[in-house]
Scaffold this active site. Structure first.
Site, PDB file in Angstrom:
ATOM      1  N   ASP A 223       1.053  -1.164   0.001  1.00 48.74           N
ATOM      2  CA  ASP A 223      -0.077   0.157   0.062  1.00 48.74           C
ATOM      3  C   ASP A 223       0.878   1.185   0.030  1.00 48.74           C
ATOM      4  O   ASP A 223       0.522   2.179   0.795  1.00 48.74           O
ATOM      5  CB  ASP A 223      -0.925  -0.046   1.310  1.00 48.74           C
ATOM      6  CG  ASP A 223      -2.016   0.921   1.201  1.00 48.74           C
ATOM      7  OD1 ASP A 223      -2.525   1.569   0.070  1.00 48.74           O
ATOM      8  OD2 ASP A 223      -2.598   1.395   2.096  1.00 48.74           O
ATOM      9  N   LEU A 224       1.910   1.212  -0.875  1.00 42.02           N
ATOM     10  CA  LEU A 224       2.966   2.229  -0.843  1.00 42.02           C
ATOM     11  C   LEU A 224       2.504   3.690  -1.604  1.00 42.02           C
ATOM     12  O   LEU A 224       2.911   3.906  -2.704  1.00 42.02           O
ATOM     13  CB  LEU A 224       4.201   1.709  -1.292  1.00 42.02           C
ATOM     14  CG  LEU A 224       5.439   2.638  -1.092  1.00 42.02           C
ATOM     15  CD1 LEU A 224       5.651   2.907   0.578  1.00 42.02           C
ATOM     16  CD2 LEU A 224       6.767   1.950  -1.678  1.00 42.02           C
TER      17      LEU A 224
END
Length: 328
Positions: A223-224
């Site tokens: 979830d960068l």
């Protein structure tokens, strides 16, 4: 000030979600700070309500007796208790292996997680009225310093030994799992999203295109997005937040979010820097990351449909409109 750590063991475990829990939702800032106090933390805050921007946790920004800022989180639902146990294992695994900082959970129970706030600022924050506010990076023209620092962090992350990650209890999601997840998301969100037929056909071609899908797995953040990237005054990545979605899986996951935020030219530069830093690539990486990003609205909308969160569904529709516009 007394600090106490109640962190899950890093011994192997394949059933973190089945461990009994006394979890009950915390519904006020005062109750959360009381929970932190029972773990030895004396914190105060000027905020009367939670930071509700995260989907999984409610957050209070507080400080201790020495003026040090702290982040205090509590799960919104029981499902997040299990995912937080996994996140604690991931943080213990990656902290000594990355060139950037990660949260240091000083307190972790099923009800409260607390850690000193990392320095520097997120690349983007969201104002309910003004929308996204970028800091220290231009999304249309990210600097070489920024791109290189992201690439080096991703190369270090993906060099983490998969066996060590498995032993730490990090979830494994096979390539088949990823394809099936996306196929289900597309089907289950189709009514809510109403993607144009051309985009729907593009999604199906991507799912069927064996040539660009990877053969190997790697540890990914999962979830960068820019809100989880901390940057110093020079625009260099210095920290990464929120490891809830970390897993061993498709190595393109973090690149897909990168191209969605910064565009194809930045992605190509990031992949080149990633390879130079020792990261493993394959000929279809850039194309695959781009297609994965194009399918991201389906993943977001599926979550919105399942949770009944109309705001998430609206966000997915906005993403879809942008992807359709870029596709021509």
């Amino acid at each position: 000030m007394t600090e106490r750590t109640n962190t899950p063991s890093t011994a192997p475990s394949n059933t973190p979600s089945t461990v009994p829990s006394s979890f009950a939702p915390i519904d006020s800032v005062g109750a959360l700070l009381d929970a932190a106090r029972r773990e030895g933390l004396r914190l105060v805050t000027s905020h009367a309500d939670f930071d509700r921007s995260g989907l999984a946790f409610l957050v209070v920004h507080a400080h201790d007796e020495d003026g040090i800022p702290w982040v205090v989180r509590t799960p919104r639902r029981l499902a997040e208790v299990a995912s937080a146990r996994v996140e604690a294992r991931v943080l213990a695994l990656v902290a000594p292996r990355l060139p950037v900082a990660v949260p240091d959970w000083r307190v972790h129970t099923d009800h409260v997680i607390a850690y000193p706030r990392l320095g520097d600022v997120p690349a983007v924050s969201f104002d309910p009225e003004a929308g996204p506010r970028w800091s220290r990076v231009d999304p249309a023209a990210p600097s070489e310093v920024f791109i290189a620092s992201v690439a080096e962090a991703l190369a270090a992350l993906q060099r983490v030994d998969a066996a060590a990650a498995r032993s730490a209890g990090v979830p494994v999601k096979s390539i088949d799992d990823a394809r099936q997840l996306h196929a289900r998301a597309m089907d289950e969100s189709r009514a809510a999203l109403a993607p144009p037929e051309a985009l729907w056909a593009r999604w199906q071609r991507w799912l069927a295109n064996d040539a660009i899908w990877p053969r190997d797995l790697a540890l990914v953040h999962g979830d960068l997005h820019p809100g989880h990237m901390l940057l110093d005054e020079g625009g260099r990545l210095t920290g990464i937040l929120d490891w809830t979605e970390a897993h061993i899986g498709d190595p393109s996951v973090d690149f897909a979010l990168f191209v969605g935020a910064f565009g194809k030219a930045a992605l190509d530069a990031c992949i080149a820097r990633f390879e130079a830093a020792g990261g493993t690539t394959w000929p279809g990486l850039a194309a695959h990351a781009g297609e994965r990003w194009a399918a991201f609205p389906a993943i977001a909308a599926k979550w919105g449909v399942e949770s009944g969160d109309e705001g998430v569904i609206a966000h997915a529709r906005n993403l879809l409109a942008g992807i359709v516009a870029e596709s021509g």
